[in-house]
Design a protein around this motif. Sequence first.
Motif, PDB file in Angstrom:
ATOM      1  N   GLN A 108       0.834  -1.194   0.000  1.00 47.46           N
ATOM      2  CA  GLN A 108       0.000   0.000   0.000  1.00 47.46           C
ATOM      3  C   GLN A 108       0.872   1.248   0.000  1.00 47.46           C
ATOM      4  OE1 GLN A 108      -3.004   0.119   3.005  1.00 47.46           O
ATOM      5  NE2 GLN A 108      -3.906  -1.815   2.384  1.00 47.46           N
ATOM      6  N   GLN A 109       0.383   2.301  -0.683  1.00 49.83           N
ATOM      7  CA  GLN A 109       1.050   3.593  -0.824  1.00 49.83           C
ATOM      8  C   GLN A 109       2.235   3.578  -1.784  1.00 49.83           C
ATOM      9  OE1 GLN A 109      -0.362   6.288   0.686  1.00 49.83           O
ATOM     10  NE2 GLN A 109      -1.889   4.864   1.459  1.00 49.83           N
ATOM     11  N   THR A 110       2.476   2.482  -2.507  1.00 49.41           N
ATOM     12  CA  THR A 110       3.556   2.428  -3.485  1.00 49.41           C
ATOM     13  C   THR A 110       3.126   3.140  -4.763  1.00 49.41           C
ATOM     14  OG1 THR A 110       4.281   0.292  -2.609  1.00 49.41           O
ATOM     15  CG2 THR A 110       5.069   0.891  -4.785  1.00 49.41           C
ATOM     16  N   ILE A 111       4.012   3.968  -5.295  1.00 44.15           N
ATOM     17  CA  ILE A 111       3.764   4.666  -6.549  1.00 44.15           C
ATOM     18  C   ILE A 111       4.332   3.806  -7.680  1.00 44.15           C
ATOM     19  CG2 ILE A 111       4.209   6.754  -7.889  1.00 44.15           C
ATOM     20  CD1 ILE A 111       2.507   7.327  -5.480  1.00 44.15           C
ATOM     21  N   VAL A 123       0.323   5.776 -10.824  1.00 46.42           N
ATOM     22  CA  VAL A 123      -0.781   5.339  -9.966  1.00 46.42           C
ATOM     23  C   VAL A 123      -0.222   5.013  -8.585  1.00 46.42           C
ATOM     24  CG1 VAL A 123      -2.241   4.446 -11.825  1.00 46.42           C
ATOM     25  CG2 VAL A 123      -0.580   2.949 -10.759  1.00 46.42           C
ATOM     26  N   LYS A 124      -1.118   5.018  -7.599  1.00 47.28           N
ATOM     27  CA  LYS A 124      -0.743   4.656  -6.231  1.00 47.28           C
ATOM     28  C   LYS A 124      -1.543   3.432  -5.818  1.00 47.28           C
ATOM     29  CE  LYS A 124      -0.084   7.629  -2.740  1.00 47.28           C
ATOM     30  NZ  LYS A 124      -0.418   8.589  -1.680  1.00 47.28           N
ATOM     31  N   CYS A 125      -0.870   2.458  -5.242  1.00 42.37           N
ATOM     32  CA  CYS A 125      -1.535   1.242  -4.792  1.00 42.37           C
ATOM     33  C   CYS A 125      -2.376   1.543  -3.559  1.00 42.37           C
ATOM     34  CB  CYS A 125      -0.492   0.173  -4.474  1.00 42.37           C
ATOM     35  SG  CYS A 125      -1.189  -1.351  -3.833  1.00 42.37           S
ATOM     36  N   ILE A 126      -3.636   1.132  -3.616  1.00 47.22           N
ATOM     37  CA  ILE A 126      -4.544   1.309  -2.481  1.00 47.22           C
ATOM     38  C   ILE A 126      -4.667   0.019  -1.686  1.00 47.22           C
ATOM     39  CG2 ILE A 126      -6.927   1.793  -1.821  1.00 47.22           C
ATOM     40  CD1 ILE A 126      -7.183   3.484  -4.286  1.00 47.22           C
ATOM     41  N   LYS A 127      -4.792  -1.104  -2.395  1.00 43.98           N
ATOM     42  CA  LYS A 127      -5.041  -2.381  -1.738  1.00 43.98           C
ATOM     43  C   LYS A 127      -4.447  -3.502  -2.570  1.00 43.98           C
ATOM     44  CE  LYS A 127      -7.209  -4.921   1.343  1.00 43.98           C
ATOM     45  NZ  LYS A 127      -6.664  -5.023   2.666  1.00 43.98           N
ATOM     46  N   VAL A 128      -3.906  -4.502  -1.907  1.00 45.56           N
ATOM     47  CA  VAL A 128      -3.412  -5.710  -2.565  1.00 45.56           C
ATOM     48  C   VAL A 128      -4.498  -6.768  -2.446  1.00 45.56           C
ATOM     49  CG1 VAL A 128      -1.636  -7.481  -2.577  1.00 45.56           C
ATOM     50  CG2 VAL A 128      -1.032  -5.134  -2.000  1.00 45.56           C
ATOM     51  N   LEU A 129      -4.961  -7.280  -3.590  1.00 41.71           N
ATOM     52  CA  LEU A 129      -6.013  -8.287  -3.604  1.00 41.71           C
ATOM     53  C   LEU A 129      -5.413  -9.684  -3.568  1.00 41.71           C
ATOM     54  CD1 LEU A 129      -8.386  -6.801  -6.312  1.00 41.71           C
ATOM     55  CD2 LEU A 129      -8.532  -6.543  -3.851  1.00 41.71           C
ATOM     56  N   GLY A 130      -6.229 -10.651  -3.156  1.00 43.31           N
ATOM     57  CA  GLY A 130      -5.789 -12.041  -3.236  1.00 43.31           C
ATOM     58  C   GLY A 130      -5.635 -12.734  -1.912  1.00 43.31           C
ATOM     59  N   GLY A 131      -6.389 -12.356  -0.915  1.00 45.57           N
ATOM     60  CA  GLY A 131      -6.314 -13.090   0.334  1.00 45.57           C
ATOM     61  C   GLY A 131      -6.479 -12.189   1.536  1.00 45.57           C
ATOM     62  N   PHE A 132      -6.780 -12.806   2.625  1.00 41.06           N
ATOM     63  CA  PHE A 132      -6.973 -12.095   3.880  1.00 41.06           C
ATOM     64  C   PHE A 132      -5.628 -11.626   4.413  1.00 41.06           C
ATOM     65  CE2 PHE A 132      -7.486 -12.247   8.556  1.00 41.06           C
ATOM     66  CZ  PHE A 132      -8.399 -11.233   8.678  1.00 41.06           C
ATOM     67  N   LYS A 133      -5.474 -10.340   4.649  1.00 41.75           N
ATOM     68  CA  LYS A 133      -4.260  -9.715   5.162  1.00 41.75           C
ATOM     69  C   LYS A 133      -3.044  -9.913   4.253  1.00 41.75           C
ATOM     70  CE  LYS A 133      -5.231  -9.681  10.086  1.00 41.75           C
ATOM     71  NZ  LYS A 133      -4.751 -10.054  11.403  1.00 41.75           N
ATOM     72  N   LYS A 134      -3.251 -10.016   2.954  1.00 37.58           N
ATOM     73  CA  LYS A 134      -2.110 -10.109   2.041  1.00 37.58           C
ATOM     74  C   LYS A 134      -1.435  -8.757   1.989  1.00 37.58           C
ATOM     75  CE  LYS A 134      -0.620 -11.718  -2.401  1.00 37.58           C
ATOM     76  NZ  LYS A 134      -0.972 -12.305  -3.674  1.00 37.58           N
TER      77      LYS A 134
END
Length: 126
Positions: free
Chosen positions: A4-7, A19-30
């Motif tokens: 998160q927060q990576t440009i 773009v800025k990463c908001i959320k990483v998808l693919g699992g609980f607490k990934k």
Amino acid sequence: MIQQQTILKVADNSGAKTVKCIKVLGGFKKRYARLGDIIVVSIKQLRNKSKKTSKVLKGGVFHALVIKTKVKYKKKDGSTFFLQENSATLINKQGIPVGTRILGPIPKILKKKKFNKFINIANGLV
């Protein structure tokens, strides 16, 4: 690794530049995304100021596929490779690319992960 927060740079012709990463998808607490992972991004900067040619708007939220990372990736044969920048391509909710071209080569690892649509519109494979 992307968190998160990576440009990230955008490697397609959708109209977004960074773009800025908001959320990483693919699992609980990934926590981290690697090559071939899907993330949710917010558009921070456009390539040109003309909104007529751009397919996206500043501040828009999209899904994105991570296609380049700076972190070294180890193959099964023992060799390693890494790329010079963190970049992603924008996709819609159904997984179809927003842009019609991908700028620069993409890794062959995406071929194993069944992203054939992205391989077809890319310049080459690494």
